[in-house]
Design a protein around this motif. Structure first.
Motif, PDB file in Angstrom:
ATOM      1  N   ALA A  13      27.862  32.223  18.653  1.00  0.00           N
ATOM      2  CA  ALA A  13      26.949  31.076  18.528  1.00  0.00           C
ATOM      3  C   ALA A  13      27.575  29.883  17.823  1.00  0.00           C
ATOM      4  O   ALA A  13      27.499  28.750  18.336  1.00  0.00           O
ATOM      5  CB  ALA A  13      25.656  31.511  17.841  1.00  0.00           C
ATOM      6  N   PRO A  14      28.208  30.037  16.635  1.00  0.00           N
ATOM      7  CA  PRO A  14      28.765  28.848  15.989  1.00  0.00           C
ATOM      8  C   PRO A  14      29.912  28.235  16.773  1.00  0.00           C
ATOM      9  O   PRO A  14      30.079  27.004  16.769  1.00  0.00           O
ATOM     10  CB  PRO A  14      29.239  29.374  14.623  1.00  0.00           C
ATOM     11  CG  PRO A  14      29.389  30.839  14.784  1.00  0.00           C
ATOM     12  CD  PRO A  14      28.344  31.235  15.781  1.00  0.00           C
ATOM     13  N   GLN A  15      30.708  29.055  17.461  1.00  0.00           N
ATOM     14  CA  GLN A  15      31.803  28.512  18.267  1.00  0.00           C
ATOM     15  C   GLN A  15      31.261  27.700  19.434  1.00  0.00           C
ATOM     16  O   GLN A  15      31.768  26.622  19.744  1.00  0.00           O
ATOM     17  CB  GLN A  15      32.677  29.649  18.783  1.00  0.00           C
ATOM     18  CG  GLN A  15      33.289  30.520  17.689  1.00  0.00           C
ATOM     19  CD  GLN A  15      34.095  31.669  18.255  1.00  0.00           C
ATOM     20  OE1 GLN A  15      34.753  31.518  19.281  1.00  0.00           O
ATOM     21  NE2 GLN A  15      34.047  32.825  17.609  1.00  0.00           N
ATOM     22  N   VAL A  16      30.213  28.217  20.074  1.00  0.00           N
ATOM     23  CA  VAL A  16      29.596  27.509  21.194  1.00  0.00           C
ATOM     24  C   VAL A  16      28.956  26.216  20.710  1.00  0.00           C
ATOM     25  O   VAL A  16      29.099  25.156  21.338  1.00  0.00           O
ATOM     26  CB  VAL A  16      28.559  28.413  21.890  1.00  0.00           C
ATOM     27  CG1 VAL A  16      27.814  27.648  22.973  1.00  0.00           C
ATOM     28  CG2 VAL A  16      29.243  29.642  22.478  1.00  0.00           C
ATOM     29  N   LEU A  17      28.250  26.283  19.575  1.00  0.00           N
ATOM     30  CA  LEU A  17      27.607  25.087  19.038  1.00  0.00           C
ATOM     31  C   LEU A  17      28.657  24.015  18.727  1.00  0.00           C
ATOM     32  O   LEU A  17      28.465  22.832  19.020  1.00  0.00           O
ATOM     33  CB  LEU A  17      26.808  25.429  17.784  1.00  0.00           C
ATOM     34  CG  LEU A  17      26.112  24.249  17.088  1.00  0.00           C
ATOM     35  CD1 LEU A  17      25.178  23.517  18.037  1.00  0.00           C
ATOM     36  CD2 LEU A  17      25.329  24.746  15.872  1.00  0.00           C
ATOM     37  N   GLY A  18      29.780  24.417  18.118  1.00  0.00           N
ATOM     38  CA  GLY A  18      30.829  23.457  17.813  1.00  0.00           C
ATOM     39  C   GLY A  18      31.348  22.779  19.068  1.00  0.00           C
ATOM     40  O   GLY A  18      31.561  21.562  19.094  1.00  0.00           O
ATOM     41  N   LEU A  99      35.431  22.890  11.976  1.00  0.00           N
ATOM     42  CA  LEU A  99      34.957  21.504  12.034  1.00  0.00           C
ATOM     43  C   LEU A  99      33.443  21.451  11.827  1.00  0.00           C
ATOM     44  O   LEU A  99      32.926  20.574  11.133  1.00  0.00           O
ATOM     45  CB  LEU A  99      35.329  20.866  13.374  1.00  0.00           C
ATOM     46  CG  LEU A  99      36.819  20.829  13.735  1.00  0.00           C
ATOM     47  CD1 LEU A  99      37.025  20.056  15.035  1.00  0.00           C
ATOM     48  CD2 LEU A  99      37.621  20.189  12.609  1.00  0.00           C
ATOM     49  N   LEU A 100      32.746  22.391  12.455  1.00  0.00           N
ATOM     50  CA  LEU A 100      31.290  22.451  12.306  1.00  0.00           C
ATOM     51  C   LEU A 100      30.913  22.724  10.859  1.00  0.00           C
ATOM     52  O   LEU A 100      29.955  22.152  10.326  1.00  0.00           O
ATOM     53  CB  LEU A 100      30.737  23.550  13.217  1.00  0.00           C
ATOM     54  CG  LEU A 100      29.221  23.659  13.363  1.00  0.00           C
ATOM     55  CD1 LEU A 100      28.651  22.409  14.001  1.00  0.00           C
ATOM     56  CD2 LEU A 100      28.863  24.880  14.197  1.00  0.00           C
ATOM     57  N   LEU A 101      31.687  23.568  10.205  1.00  0.00           N
ATOM     58  CA  LEU A 101      31.439  23.899   8.804  1.00  0.00           C
ATOM     59  C   LEU A 101      31.537  22.652   7.931  1.00  0.00           C
ATOM     60  O   LEU A 101      30.656  22.376   7.109  1.00  0.00           O
ATOM     61  CB  LEU A 101      32.452  24.948   8.362  1.00  0.00           C
ATOM     62  CG  LEU A 101      32.330  25.541   6.962  1.00  0.00           C
ATOM     63  CD1 LEU A 101      31.011  26.259   6.793  1.00  0.00           C
ATOM     64  CD2 LEU A 101      33.483  26.499   6.698  1.00  0.00           C
ATOM     65  N   PHE A 102      32.598  21.873   8.109  1.00  0.00           N
ATOM     66  CA  PHE A 102      32.761  20.661   7.305  1.00  0.00           C
ATOM     67  C   PHE A 102      31.732  19.591   7.683  1.00  0.00           C
ATOM     68  O   PHE A 102      31.298  18.817   6.834  1.00  0.00           O
ATOM     69  CB  PHE A 102      34.181  20.114   7.461  1.00  0.00           C
ATOM     70  CG  PHE A 102      35.163  20.731   6.513  1.00  0.00           C
ATOM     71  CD1 PHE A 102      35.339  20.210   5.240  1.00  0.00           C
ATOM     72  CD2 PHE A 102      35.901  21.851   6.874  1.00  0.00           C
ATOM     73  CE1 PHE A 102      36.237  20.782   4.353  1.00  0.00           C
ATOM     74  CE2 PHE A 102      36.803  22.430   5.995  1.00  0.00           C
ATOM     75  CZ  PHE A 102      36.970  21.892   4.732  1.00  0.00           C
ATOM     76  N   LEU A 117      21.736  24.273   6.055  1.00  0.00           N
ATOM     77  CA  LEU A 117      22.049  23.967   7.455  1.00  0.00           C
ATOM     78  C   LEU A 117      23.248  24.769   7.936  1.00  0.00           C
ATOM     79  O   LEU A 117      23.265  25.284   9.056  1.00  0.00           O
ATOM     80  CB  LEU A 117      22.331  22.470   7.609  1.00  0.00           C
ATOM     81  CG  LEU A 117      22.679  22.011   9.030  1.00  0.00           C
ATOM     82  CD1 LEU A 117      21.513  22.263   9.974  1.00  0.00           C
ATOM     83  CD2 LEU A 117      23.059  20.536   9.041  1.00  0.00           C
ATOM     84  N   THR A 118      24.256  24.909   7.106  1.00  0.00           N
ATOM     85  CA  THR A 118      25.451  25.652   7.496  1.00  0.00           C
ATOM     86  C   THR A 118      25.137  27.135   7.675  1.00  0.00           C
ATOM     87  O   THR A 118      25.641  27.781   8.596  1.00  0.00           O
ATOM     88  CB  THR A 118      26.569  25.476   6.456  1.00  0.00           C
ATOM     89  OG1 THR A 118      26.727  24.093   6.172  1.00  0.00           O
ATOM     90  CG2 THR A 118      27.870  26.032   6.967  1.00  0.00           C
ATOM     91  N   LEU A 119      24.312  27.675   6.793  1.00  0.00           N
ATOM     92  CA  LEU A 119      23.910  29.069   6.947  1.00  0.00           C
ATOM     93  C   LEU A 119      23.193  29.287   8.275  1.00  0.00           C
ATOM     94  O   LEU A 119      23.335  30.327   8.920  1.00  0.00           O
ATOM     95  CB  LEU A 119      23.008  29.487   5.786  1.00  0.00           C
ATOM     96  CG  LEU A 119      23.686  29.630   4.425  1.00  0.00           C
ATOM     97  CD1 LEU A 119      22.647  29.806   3.326  1.00  0.00           C
ATOM     98  CD2 LEU A 119      24.649  30.806   4.424  1.00  0.00           C
ATOM     99  N   VAL A 122      26.198  27.800  11.325  1.00  0.00           N
ATOM    100  CA  VAL A 122      27.495  28.482  11.385  1.00  0.00           C
ATOM    101  C   VAL A 122      27.353  29.970  11.080  1.00  0.00           C
ATOM    102  O   VAL A 122      27.966  30.805  11.732  1.00  0.00           O
ATOM    103  CB  VAL A 122      28.496  27.832  10.402  1.00  0.00           C
ATOM    104  CG1 VAL A 122      29.869  28.474  10.550  1.00  0.00           C
ATOM    105  CG2 VAL A 122      28.597  26.334  10.658  1.00  0.00           C
ATOM    106  N   GLY A 123      26.535  30.284  10.078  1.00  0.00           N
ATOM    107  CA  GLY A 123      26.391  31.679   9.687  1.00  0.00           C
ATOM    108  C   GLY A 123      25.434  32.473  10.536  1.00  0.00           C
ATOM    109  O   GLY A 123      25.477  33.700  10.551  1.00  0.00           O
TER     110      GLY A 123
END
Length: 402
Positions: A13-18, A99-102, A117-119, A122-123
């Protein structure tokens, strides 16, 4: 969809979102599109099978959803000429999680909002899990995350690695987010599972990425070392029924010696550089535990000294609770209970199950069986983790038979 499929979707999910944010730029709308793609996967993959490249499949479906949204918006605004998106064009495969994390830790957001938001993005934590981590109602956290998405949209934050000065300003939040994600995975705060390996593994993966990008940052290295040294004990933390096994009762032959070796090497190297931070101190404490051949051989005097440094460095009631256990091991349970008493008026931990759990442990060591039993029962009533609850109730039941 089975557990393996759900774990795969959470990991991707976080990779796709990025990737979708990088392509389309609107964080909130991109997240909606990714959620639709994840729903489509849960419906189609059990029937049709997991695609050969599930990440590319999800990116393609989410991109189509977002492109459809854009086309509708453009049509409403009578701006068909703007439609020039080529969704099916091949782009180099890359992982935009860092990049999404930052981006989620942008200074336009308050620190608590950035972490929340990051949790979520990304998490992969649910709003309820994040609310539990922050000790706030779920509705409050939902509003906070919604405002964060709106702030990102209105400020035009781009998905790109910030320059060195701006990156340094965001790094504290980035590390804290990874710390929370790992903790939620290593000791799940809600539900039936004691551990959520998908979350702790994702936190370690992202921590490795941060540490590789900033190899000279001692706290980034310290956090990675802490995660590795803690995760090394994962297989020994639970029994065949997923029941919790406390540290002093674990089978240390199950500990991952390769992770311990790597973690010890990292923390030894970074401590030698002179500057010391909270993650390094926690990693040093974990290393003392991991290198002890048995619970009885643990160097509690060194652990107590390290907790003393950590307590002076950070005003965190959880540190005081852990230090109380170490103090009891060195100076006796009454010394530990005295430290716990200093938290009685601290609103940050009032009502938290760990306050009663530690009191129960220390009262049991002091021989106050009836008092310990009541604290264990009180702690069990307050925790949202079923394995934690069962463990605390079993301790109370064992004492009741004495």
């Amino acid at each position: 969809m089975n557990d393996a499929g759900q774990h795969l979707l959470r990991d991707l999910a976080p990779q796709v979102l990025g990737a979708v944010v990088r392509r389309f730029g609107d964080f909130a709308a991109s997240e909606d599109a990714v959620q639709e793609a994840l729903i489509a996967a849960t419906e189609q993959w059990p029937r049709e099978g997991v695609p050969l490249d599930p990440r590319a499949w999800l990116i393609r479906v989410a991109s189509r959803r977002r492109a459809d949204q854009l086309r509708s918006e453009i049509a409403r605004r009578r701006r068909e000429a703007v439609v020039a998106l080529e969704v099916e064009s091949e782009e180099p495969e890359r992982d935009d999680s860092l990049l999404l994390l930052f981006m989620c830790c942008h200074p336009a957001l308050t620190r608590p909002t950035a972490i929340a938001l990051t949790l979520r993005a990304v998490g992969g934590l649910t709003t309820a899990e994040i609310a539990n981590a922050f000790l706030v109602p779920e509705a409050t956290m939902a509003q906070r995350i919604s405002r964060a998405k709106q702030s990102i949209k209105s400020s035009g934050i781009a998905l790109s690695m910030p320059d060195p000065e701006e990156r340094a300003a965001r790094l504290d939040s980035v590390l804290h987010v990874l710390y929370l994600i790992f903790n939620e995975g290593y000791a799940s705060s809600v539900g039936e599972n004691l551990q959520r390996v998908d979350l702790s593994s994702e936190a370690i993966r992202l921590a490795r990425m941060v540490q590789r990008a900033l190899p000279d940052h001692v706290e980034a290295t310290g956090l990675l070392a802490l995660m590795l040294l803690t995760d090394a004990r994962r297989r020994a933390r639970s029994g065949p029924e997923d029941e919790l096994i406390p540290l002093d009762e674990q089978d240390r032959s199950l500990w991952d010696r390769e992770l311990i070796r790597e973690g010890v090497e990292l923390i030894t190297t970074t401590l030698a550089r002179g500057s010391v931070g909270p993650y390094q101190l926690q990693a040093a404490i974990a290393a003392v535990h991991d290198e002890a051949p048995s619970a009885e051989a643990t160097d509690w005097t060194e652990i107590l000294a390290l907790y003393g440094l950590l307590r002076r460095m950070t005003d965190n009631p959880m540190v005081t609770l852990s230090m109380a256990v170490a103090a009891a091991m060195v100076h006796g349970p009454e010394a530990g209970l005295a430290l716990v008493a200093t938290l009685d008026d601290d609103p940050r931990i009032a009502g938290h199950y760990r306050l009663d759990a530690v009191r129960g442990h220390l009262q049991e060591r002091a021989g106050h069986v009836a008092v310990a039993r009541e604290h264990y029962r009180a702690a069990a009533a307050k925790t949202s983790s079923i394995p934690e609850r069962d463990y605390l109730l079993s301790r109370a039941l064992r004492l009741a038979s004495q």
